[in-house]
Write a protein that holds these residues in place. Structure first.
Motif, PDB file in Angstrom:
ATOM      1  N   GLU A 227       0.391  -1.111  -0.047  1.00  0.00           N
ATOM      2  CA  GLU A 227      -0.003  -0.013  -0.294  1.00  0.00           C
ATOM      3  C   GLU A 227       0.984   1.520   0.210  1.00  0.00           C
ATOM      4  O   GLU A 227       1.691   1.195   0.292  1.00  0.00           O
ATOM      5  N   SER A 228       0.330   2.524  -0.678  1.00  0.00           N
ATOM      6  CA  SER A 228       1.617   3.324  -0.855  1.00  0.00           C
ATOM      7  C   SER A 228       0.074   4.466  -0.628  1.00  0.00           C
ATOM      8  O   SER A 228       1.198   5.777  -0.268  1.00  0.00           O
ATOM      9  N   HIS A 229      -0.856   4.620   0.046  1.00  0.00           N
ATOM     10  CA  HIS A 229      -2.202   5.592   0.708  1.00  0.00           C
ATOM     11  C   HIS A 229      -1.322   6.020   1.724  1.00  0.00           C
ATOM     12  O   HIS A 229      -1.610   7.048   2.562  1.00  0.00           O
ATOM     13  N   THR A 230      -0.442   5.110   3.056  1.00  0.00           N
ATOM     14  CA  THR A 230       0.055   5.635   4.015  1.00  0.00           C
ATOM     15  C   THR A 230       1.673   5.684   4.017  1.00  0.00           C
ATOM     16  O   THR A 230       1.849   4.237   3.305  1.00  0.00           O
ATOM     17  N   ARG A 231       2.058   5.689   4.945  1.00  0.00           N
ATOM     18  CA  ARG A 231       3.822   6.146   5.512  1.00  0.00           C
ATOM     19  C   ARG A 231       3.954   4.125   5.539  1.00  0.00           C
ATOM     20  O   ARG A 231       4.255   3.670   4.410  1.00  0.00           O
ATOM     21  N   PHE A 232       3.309   4.200   6.175  1.00  0.00           N
ATOM     22  CA  PHE A 232       3.049   2.196   6.355  1.00  0.00           C
ATOM     23  C   PHE A 232       2.253   1.903   7.154  1.00  0.00           C
ATOM     24  O   PHE A 232       0.854   2.355   7.083  1.00  0.00           O
ATOM     25  N   THR A 233       1.678   0.627   7.088  1.00  0.00           N
ATOM     26  CA  THR A 233       0.064  -0.180   7.118  1.00  0.00           C
ATOM     27  C   THR A 233       0.255  -0.229   8.543  1.00  0.00           C
ATOM     28  O   THR A 233       1.242  -1.040   9.200  1.00  0.00           O
ATOM     29  N   LEU A 234      -0.719  -0.138   9.210  1.00  0.00           N
ATOM     30  CA  LEU A 234      -0.893   0.123  10.538  1.00  0.00           C
ATOM     31  C   LEU A 234      -1.416  -0.839  11.243  1.00  0.00           C
ATOM     32  O   LEU A 234      -3.359  -0.421  10.436  1.00  0.00           O
ATOM     33  N   ILE A 252       0.459   2.200  20.639  1.00  0.00           N
ATOM     34  CA  ILE A 252       0.603   2.195  19.194  1.00  0.00           C
ATOM     35  C   ILE A 252       1.324   3.275  18.902  1.00  0.00           C
ATOM     36  O   ILE A 252       0.492   4.374  19.355  1.00  0.00           O
ATOM     37  N   ASP A 253       1.442   3.760  18.085  1.00  0.00           N
ATOM     38  CA  ASP A 253       2.149   4.782  17.346  1.00  0.00           C
ATOM     39  C   ASP A 253       1.495   5.353  16.361  1.00  0.00           C
ATOM     40  O   ASP A 253       1.754   4.809  15.217  1.00  0.00           O
ATOM     41  N   PRO A 254       0.428   5.512  15.865  1.00  0.00           N
ATOM     42  CA  PRO A 254      -0.312   6.632  14.650  1.00  0.00           C
ATOM     43  C   PRO A 254      -0.027   7.121  13.935  1.00  0.00           C
ATOM     44  O   PRO A 254       0.034   7.617  12.681  1.00  0.00           O
ATOM     45  N   SER A 255       1.075   8.324  14.162  1.00  0.00           N
ATOM     46  CA  SER A 255       1.913   9.054  13.676  1.00  0.00           C
ATOM     47  C   SER A 255       2.917   8.641  13.120  1.00  0.00           C
ATOM     48  O   SER A 255       2.532   8.524  11.538  1.00  0.00           O
ATOM     49  N   HIS A 256       3.494   7.314  12.762  1.00  0.00           N
ATOM     50  CA  HIS A 256       4.355   7.040  11.734  1.00  0.00           C
ATOM     51  C   HIS A 256       3.689   5.581  11.461  1.00  0.00           C
ATOM     52  O   HIS A 256       3.662   5.608  10.504  1.00  0.00           O
ATOM     53  N   GLY A 257       2.625   5.357  11.396  1.00  0.00           N
ATOM     54  CA  GLY A 257       1.811   4.314  11.530  1.00  0.00           C
ATOM     55  C   GLY A 257       0.936   4.593  10.345  1.00  0.00           C
ATOM     56  O   GLY A 257       0.971   3.857   9.198  1.00  0.00           O
ATOM     57  N   THR A 258       0.395   5.375  10.269  1.00  0.00           N
ATOM     58  CA  THR A 258       0.449   6.283   8.771  1.00  0.00           C
ATOM     59  C   THR A 258       0.746   7.589   7.821  1.00  0.00           C
ATOM     60  O   THR A 258       0.875   7.987   7.045  1.00  0.00           O
ATOM     61  N   GLY A 259       1.772   8.043   8.590  1.00  0.00           N
ATOM     62  CA  GLY A 259       2.424   9.194   8.150  1.00  0.00           C
ATOM     63  C   GLY A 259       1.817   9.710   7.442  1.00  0.00           C
ATOM     64  O   GLY A 259       2.422  11.049   6.926  1.00  0.00           O
TER      65      GLY A 259
END
Length: 321
Positions: A227-234, A252-259
Motif C-alpha cells: 500500500e502507498s496511501h499511508t507511510r506504513f500499514t498500521l 500504538i504509534d499512529p503518527s508513523h503508522g499513517t504518516g
C-alpha cells in the motif's frame, strides 16, 4: 529455588504475580532437570514453556504487566499517552509542547535527541544538548521523558537524562543494544521493525527481559506493505493478538503508522477501542516548520481534540486514561 536453578546451569527469572510466583528457568531443555526441580521446596509444578519467547510469554505470567514511570502508567487497565515532537529543536519548541500536552492529559513527553535518518544529510538531532533540554522540560512539567537510544555506547548517557529508553524500528534486532538496555534501570519502549513478524518482536523483547529488565513496552508503529496511501500499514489486530500471547503492554504509534496528521486522531481512537495500553503521538507547535516528520505531527489544538475524543472511547470501555 532460584539458586538451585542456577546451579543446574540455567538462568533464573523470578516473576511475582498476583496469584503465584513463577521462576522461569532459561537455558538448554534437559528432561533430567525436571525431576530435580520438582522436588524443591514450595514447587507446585514444573512446566515447559512452549513459546519461543520465554519470559515474555503469558505461560509464565498470565496477568498483564503494568509499566509505571513517574505519572506514566501503561498496561493492566491503564492507558498512557506519550506525546511530543519528533526531534528536539529548541528550548522554546520543547517547553511549549510539554506544557500543552500535559494540559491535554499526556503523562510523558517524547522527543528525539539522537535521530536515525534515512539520509546522512538530514537533521541528526541535538544529541546531549537535546537530552538536557528534555530533562529541563521534565523539571518544569513533571512529565516522564521518552527518547531514543541508537547504540550500546549511548545507553548510559541517555539513561542519565531519560525515564524511558526507546529502541527504534531500525534497531529492533540490534541485539547488543537490546542487551545493554536490559542492564539499566530504565523502562524500554521497543518498536516493531517495518518488516518484522510478531514473533521476531517478542524475541527482541526477550533479549531485554533476559538481562533482568522487566519494564518493557511493545510498540506497533506500522509495517511496510504494497500500500502507498499511508507511510506504513498500521495493523491494529496486533493489539488483541499480542494480549493473547504476552503479558507485556502494547503501545500504538499512529503518527508513523499513517504518516499523515489528518489520519492520526481517528487511528488514536481506534487504538483505544481495540484495547491498546498506550499511545505515542508526534506533536509540534508548528508542524509546518518542523525539522522532521512535520507532515505526520499534530499541532497543539489537534492534540487536545484527539485526547478529548480518545477519552470518550476510554470512558465507554472503562479504561483509565
Amino acid at each position: 529455588m532460584a539458586k538451585r536453578v542456577e546451579s543446574l546451569g540455567l538462568k533464573a527469572h523470578v516473576i511475582v504475580g498476583a496469584e503465584r510466583t513463577v521462576i522461569a528457568a532459561i537455558g538448554d531443555k534437559r528432561e533430567e532437570m525436571k525431576e530435580s526441580l520438582e522436588s524443591g521446596p514450595g514447587v507446585a509444578a514444573v512446566m515447559p514453556i512452549l513459546a519461543p519467547y520465554k519470559v515474555a510469554s503469558r505461560e509464565v505470567k498470565p496477568e498483564p504487566t503494568q509499566v509505571v514511570v513517574r505519572d506514566l502508567k501503561v498496561g493492566a487497565g491503564s492507558l498512557g499517552v506519550i506525546a511530543g515532537p519528533c526531534s528536539v529543536e529548541s528550548e522554546e519548541q520543547l517547553i511549549t509542547t510539554a506544557r500543552a500536552v500535559k494540559k491535554a492529559g499526556a503523562t510523558a513527553l517524547r522527543g528525539g535527541a539522537f535521530k536515525p535518518r534515512t539520509s546522512p544529510y538530514a537533521f541528526q538531532g541535538m544529541k546531549e544538548e537535546g537530552l538536557k533540554l528534555l530533562a529541563a522540560a521534565r523539571e518544569e512539567t513533571g512529565l516522564a521523558i521518552v527518547t531514543e537510544v541508537m547504540s550500546p555506547e549511548d545507553v548510559e548517557l541517555v539513561a542519565k537524562y531519560a525515564d524511558v529508553l526507546q529502541i527504534g524500528a531500525r534497531n529492533m534486532q540490534n541485539y547488543r543494544l537490546l542487551e545493554a538496555c536490559g542492564r539499566v534501570d530504565r523502562a524500554v519502549l521497543l518498536k516493531r521493525g517495518p518488516a518484522a513478524t510478531i514473533d521476531e518482536l517478542l524475541l527482541a523483547a526477550e533479549y531485554v527481559l533476559n538481562e533482568g529488565n522487566q519494564n518493557v513496552m511493545l510498540c506497533e508503529r506500522g509495517i511496510r506493505t504494497f500500500e502507498s496511501h499511508t507511510r506504513f500499514t498500521l495493523p491494529l489486530a496486533t493489539v488483541p493478538y499480542l494480549h493473547q500471547k504476552t503479558h507485556l503492554p502494547v503501545v500504538i504509534d499512529p503518527s508513523h503508522g499513517t504518516g499523515h496528521a489528518y489520519l492520526v486522531e481517528d487511528m488514536c481512537a481506534a487504538s483505544v477501542a481495540v484495547g491498546a495500553d498506550g499511545l505515542i503521538i508526534e506533536v509540534h507547535p508548528k508542524p509546518e516548520e518542523a525539522m522532521s516528520d512535520g507532515y505526520q505531527s499534530l499541532n497543539l489544538e489537534q492534540f487536545a481534540h484527539t485526547m478529548a475524543k480518545c477519552r470518550k472511547v476510554a470512558d465507554a470501555l472503562g479504561i483509565e486514561m
